[in-house]
Design a protein around this motif. Structure first.
Motif: not given
Length: 265
Positions: A193-194, A198-203, A210-213, A256-261
């Motif tokens: 998660l750390i 730092k990645s652009k997508y998650f920033k 949160f969805g990934a975790g 759902c949190f990862i891929f939501k709009k």
């Protein structure tokens, strides 16, 4: 003849002096480390956040949610018949027992409720805070499982692998140290998660971290349950045990949190 690890540690750190348990100490260390990484994450943000106040909300919410989750999901009949077991101590003779029975699924629900109350009162965005909480939560989960290992609880199924453990306070059966498996994988999720943060997508996408975790933790939990003993008797009649059944919606919510709009919650 195979030689296994014999585990016979007293759950109490100072049995004759203080009612302090290894489980409680692991919880405390996990909370303190979680607070440290929460502060570090918040310091990098432009949006102000009262970490101390948020931490109080979250600790109370996790404890209440995890306790109620265990009662409702695993042993509702027992606590209905023995309401005195809800207390963290015995009265006759007096003994501090702590809360013996906490469910991580209930803890997650508690976080959602506590976060709703916090955001409503202090006008913060839910997803913004969830993204800051998920990394500390992973390291807290690792130390909670270490506490379970110290307590000789949440046992793995019998096994003859070279690293099998005999929890001699429970029985003389060699078992998978499933608590350590979870603790190790939670630490790996913490490091993952750390990196993801730092990645652009998650920033740029609030809630995705949160969805990934959430998805990774409960996907792992689902898989490791195959190496655990059932916690309560009624699980033996289930195709998937209670931990796996409750993990499935958590994994789906995480994805759902990862891929939501993009948008606010």
């Amino acid at each position: 003849m195979l030689s296994y690890i014999i585990w016979n540690v007293d759950p109490r750190i100072f049995p004759e002096l203080l009612p302090i348990r290894w489980y409680g100490l692991c919880w405390a260390i996990g909370v303190l480390l979680g607070l440290y990484f929460l502060r570090r994450g918040v310091e990098k943000d432009k949006e102000p956040l009262d970490v101390d106040r948020l931490s109080i909300y979250m600790i109370i919410a996790i404890l209440i949610g995890a306790r109620l989750g265990h009662i409702l999901f695993y042993e509702p009949q027992f606590y209905w018949e023995h309401p005195e077991a809800l207390l963290p101590f015995k009265l006759s003779p007096f003994e501090f027992t702590g809360f013996q029975g906490l469910a991580s699924h209930g803890g997650v629900i508690g976080v959602f409720v506590g976060l709703y109350l916090f955001c409503k009162k202090y006008q913060h965005r839910h997803l913004f805070i969830l993204d800051r909480l998920v990394i500390p939560s992973a390291i807290l989960g690792a130390f909670i499982r270490l506490g379970n290992f110290m307590n000789s609880e949440i046992l793995g199924i019998p096994s003859d692998v070279p690293w099998a453990v005999v929890f001699s306070r429970v029985d003389n059966v060699s078992r998978h140290p499933s608590q350590l498996y979870e603790a190790i994988f939670y630490m790996l999720i913490f490091l993952t998660l750390i990196r993801l943060r730092k990645s652009k997508y998650f920033k740029r996408k609030e809630g995705a971290l949160f969805g990934a975790g959430l998805g990774l933790v409960f996907l792992l939990r689902f898989l490791i349950e195959f190496l655990k003993e059932d916690q309560v008797a009624f699980e033996s009649s289930m195709a998937l045990n209670m931990g796996q059944t409750l993990s499935i919606p958590m994994v789906l919510v995480g994805f759902c949190f990862i891929f939501k709009k993009a948008g606010k919650l």
